[in-house]
Design a protein around this motif. Sequence first.
Motif, PDB file in Angstrom:
ATOM      1  N   GLN A 411     -11.896 -13.201  -0.672  1.00  0.00           N
ATOM      2  CA  GLN A 411     -12.288 -12.799  -2.080  1.00  0.00           C
ATOM      3  C   GLN A 411     -13.750 -12.080  -1.955  1.00  0.00           C
ATOM      4  O   GLN A 411     -14.245 -11.157  -2.839  1.00  0.00           O
ATOM      5  N   ALA A 412     -14.485 -12.540  -0.780  1.00  0.00           N
ATOM      6  CA  ALA A 412     -15.955 -11.833  -0.518  1.00  0.00           C
ATOM      7  C   ALA A 412     -15.889 -10.570  -0.427  1.00  0.00           C
ATOM      8  O   ALA A 412     -16.536  -9.724  -0.852  1.00  0.00           O
ATOM      9  N   PRO A 460      -0.816 -11.048  -9.982  1.00  0.00           N
ATOM     10  CA  PRO A 460      -0.932  -9.672  -9.611  1.00  0.00           C
ATOM     11  C   PRO A 460      -2.856  -9.756  -9.415  1.00  0.00           C
ATOM     12  O   PRO A 460      -3.356  -8.657  -8.836  1.00  0.00           O
ATOM     13  N   LEU A 461      -3.451 -10.698  -9.619  1.00  0.00           N
ATOM     14  CA  LEU A 461      -4.695 -10.899  -9.337  1.00  0.00           C
ATOM     15  C   LEU A 461      -5.308 -11.974  -8.167  1.00  0.00           C
ATOM     16  O   LEU A 461      -4.591 -12.988  -8.300  1.00  0.00           O
ATOM     17  N   PRO A 462      -5.783 -11.263  -7.005  1.00  0.00           N
ATOM     18  CA  PRO A 462      -5.980 -12.056  -6.114  1.00  0.00           C
ATOM     19  C   PRO A 462      -6.718 -13.294  -6.065  1.00  0.00           C
ATOM     20  O   PRO A 462      -5.860 -14.109  -5.265  1.00  0.00           O
ATOM     21  N   PRO A 463      -7.256 -13.711  -6.963  1.00  0.00           N
ATOM     22  CA  PRO A 463      -8.138 -14.955  -6.777  1.00  0.00           C
ATOM     23  C   PRO A 463      -7.026 -16.079  -7.042  1.00  0.00           C
ATOM     24  O   PRO A 463      -7.110 -17.309  -6.633  1.00  0.00           O
ATOM     25  N   SER A 464      -6.023 -15.626  -7.936  1.00  0.00           N
ATOM     26  CA  SER A 464      -4.899 -16.780  -8.156  1.00  0.00           C
ATOM     27  C   SER A 464      -4.217 -17.374  -7.048  1.00  0.00           C
ATOM     28  O   SER A 464      -3.824 -18.391  -7.026  1.00  0.00           O
ATOM     29  N   TRP A 465      -4.002 -16.546  -6.039  1.00  0.00           N
ATOM     30  CA  TRP A 465      -3.305 -16.990  -4.863  1.00  0.00           C
ATOM     31  C   TRP A 465      -4.075 -18.246  -4.208  1.00  0.00           C
ATOM     32  O   TRP A 465      -3.362 -19.133  -3.780  1.00  0.00           O
ATOM     33  N   SER A 466      -5.471 -18.027  -4.012  1.00  0.00           N
ATOM     34  CA  SER A 466      -6.062 -19.244  -3.219  1.00  0.00           C
ATOM     35  C   SER A 466      -6.048 -20.465  -4.205  1.00  0.00           C
ATOM     36  O   SER A 466      -5.854 -21.563  -3.751  1.00  0.00           O
ATOM     37  N   LEU A 484       0.605 -17.992   1.380  1.00  0.00           N
ATOM     38  CA  LEU A 484      -0.418 -17.206   2.346  1.00  0.00           C
ATOM     39  C   LEU A 484       0.162 -15.970   2.372  1.00  0.00           C
ATOM     40  O   LEU A 484      -0.976 -15.005   2.621  1.00  0.00           O
ATOM     41  N   ALA A 485       1.360 -15.669   2.517  1.00  0.00           N
ATOM     42  CA  ALA A 485       1.694 -14.142   2.965  1.00  0.00           C
ATOM     43  C   ALA A 485       1.669 -13.445   1.685  1.00  0.00           C
ATOM     44  O   ALA A 485       1.023 -12.088   1.679  1.00  0.00           O
ATOM     45  N   GLY A 486       1.681 -13.932   0.345  1.00  0.00           N
ATOM     46  CA  GLY A 486       1.666 -13.008  -0.669  1.00  0.00           C
ATOM     47  C   GLY A 486       0.007 -12.705  -1.249  1.00  0.00           C
ATOM     48  O   GLY A 486      -0.103 -11.598  -1.477  1.00  0.00           O
ATOM     49  N   GLY A 487      -0.571 -13.808  -0.715  1.00  0.00           N
ATOM     50  CA  GLY A 487      -2.182 -13.637  -1.016  1.00  0.00           C
ATOM     51  C   GLY A 487      -2.808 -12.635  -0.055  1.00  0.00           C
ATOM     52  O   GLY A 487      -3.444 -11.421  -0.625  1.00  0.00           O
ATOM     53  N   LEU A 488      -2.187 -12.645   1.121  1.00  0.00           N
ATOM     54  CA  LEU A 488      -2.823 -11.837   2.304  1.00  0.00           C
ATOM     55  C   LEU A 488      -2.407 -10.142   1.832  1.00  0.00           C
ATOM     56  O   LEU A 488      -3.110  -9.244   1.735  1.00  0.00           O
ATOM     57  N   LEU A 489      -1.082 -10.112   1.294  1.00  0.00           N
ATOM     58  CA  LEU A 489      -0.387  -8.783   0.840  1.00  0.00           C
ATOM     59  C   LEU A 489      -1.298  -8.127  -0.145  1.00  0.00           C
ATOM     60  O   LEU A 489      -1.834  -7.156  -0.273  1.00  0.00           O
ATOM     61  N   VAL A 490      -1.313  -9.076  -1.520  1.00  0.00           N
ATOM     62  CA  VAL A 490      -1.998  -8.602  -2.478  1.00  0.00           C
ATOM     63  C   VAL A 490      -3.685  -8.354  -2.239  1.00  0.00           C
ATOM     64  O   VAL A 490      -4.120  -7.258  -2.835  1.00  0.00           O
ATOM     65  N   THR A 491      -4.148  -9.186  -1.505  1.00  0.00           N
ATOM     66  CA  THR A 491      -5.700  -8.725  -1.355  1.00  0.00           C
ATOM     67  C   THR A 491      -5.714  -7.662  -0.406  1.00  0.00           C
ATOM     68  O   THR A 491      -6.717  -6.866  -0.552  1.00  0.00           O
ATOM     69  N   ALA A 492      -4.598  -7.357   0.541  1.00  0.00           N
ATOM     70  CA  ALA A 492      -5.101  -6.230   1.337  1.00  0.00           C
ATOM     71  C   ALA A 492      -4.609  -4.910   0.522  1.00  0.00           C
ATOM     72  O   ALA A 492      -5.473  -4.003   0.843  1.00  0.00           O
TER      73      ALA A 492
END
Length: 509
Positions: A411-412, A460-466, A484-492
């Motif tokens: 997220q940084a 849909p909000l990247p911080p929610s996955w962590s 992990l996979a979903g968070g990486l995809l949305v953040t990417a």
Amino acid sequence: MNRLLAATLLEARVELRYGIVPVAAALGAVWTVVLFLVPAGAAGAVAPYLLFLDTAAFGALFAAALMLFERIEGTRQALAVSPLRSAEAITAKLTVLTALSLLMAVPLIVVSVRDRPADVLGALAPALAGVALTALLLLTLCLAIGARTRDLSGFLLVVPLAVAPLVLVPLVHISGIVEHPLTYVVPTTVGADLIRLGTDPASVGSGPATLGAGTAYALLWVVSGMVAARRAVDRGADPAPPPRTGTGGRGPSVHAPAVGRGALPAVVRFARVDLFGTGRDPLLLLMFCAPVLLALVIRLVFPPAAGFLRDSHGFDLVPHAPAVLAALVLLHVPMMFGVVGGLRAIEDADENVLLVLRVSPLPLSAYLAYRAALVAVLSLGGLAVALPVSGLMAGGWSAGMVVALVLAGLQAPLLLVGMTALAANKVEAMVVVKGIGAVMVLVPVAAWVLPGPWNLLLLPLPPSWSALAIPEYASGPLGTWALLAGGLLVTAVASAGLVRRTLNRIGDG
């Protein structure tokens, strides 16, 4: 008077142009909804904290950012040869930013006393007075400090030390931990008490005489702050030290990569500048200590704070420790590094470093990748230390916590490219930080409060996955590796869009 009115109208237009007014309206609406979701009986006790910490303090950083940006644009020099005096310019800035805080506060106060509709008018008067008094104290302080510092990084190094007692002492006072007359020595304490008098009058132990004397004392501080700010503006910033190089302190600054040395050496030179300084404030280096300090404070404060809430208000905070961990550590550490990295990138643009890059071996895309990688590595390292030190990881390290750490660390750089994509200067950068910062604080709380599977609407909000990767969170059918996979995809995907916008905006697309 005509000059002051014209300056105030111009200041309002400037703040509207830079997005300060829209973000004030958005934050006011968000906090009003949050307070409305709090039970009516408890809203009056919660409102003083929101009004004091966020609403009254809303314009403080913007005031300094506006002043620093005006210096870069040459506005201060133009004012020196215009009929408008510095005192009038400062008064205009104070008027507009304080008015924004008051407009944000009105719906919050009304919602906080919704169970006492007959008391709305009686609540507005003292609470708004407290918001205005607190806002003026913080604004004048930040203006005085901002006028003396060379850049926003230098301001951010100094201002926490000055603001900390103005915030912490009133919080200790209104929480009931220490209600001693000596707390009124800190002038913001009476502002916090006036806010509390409006929203939760039964909790105020001070009488009218004490509040009146405290208000007069705080007003003296406001006047003194305005005088100090005017003198600081007239004097200008402290001179910058001469540029240093690695060869003895003469010649061009190492901040601009040399032509002909290749992209990798240029990146190494940028890293030297960021981590060891070239006369600029070593804010990024200082940030190494911030995660540990944050975690230690939480470790020391959380147990007594939880006991106080349980004994005084009947609310047990311990079962909600995962949400506290997510909001104050897991996502707060990356936000700190992302903001500092983003501000450094914005300063590089202001100082024409990016123009130099266009004739150097280092493309802007590589520069952006370096900045993103640096804050990602620092965030991951900071989280690896801060999470266990905080004392809130009841289950210790697990697969879910490792995934949460990885996704949070990303997220940084996402925040960094968000700032470079959406902000063209320091003022707009602070607007972006305000908006994204509110999301990073509210998302983990909302993911905790909302029952599954409703909290999956936040995905849909990247911080929610962590946040959802923390084992104690209800993540429904999503397992650790799916998160992990979903968070990486949305953040990417989000990062790619922001990087493309950044490169297009600065001409390297």
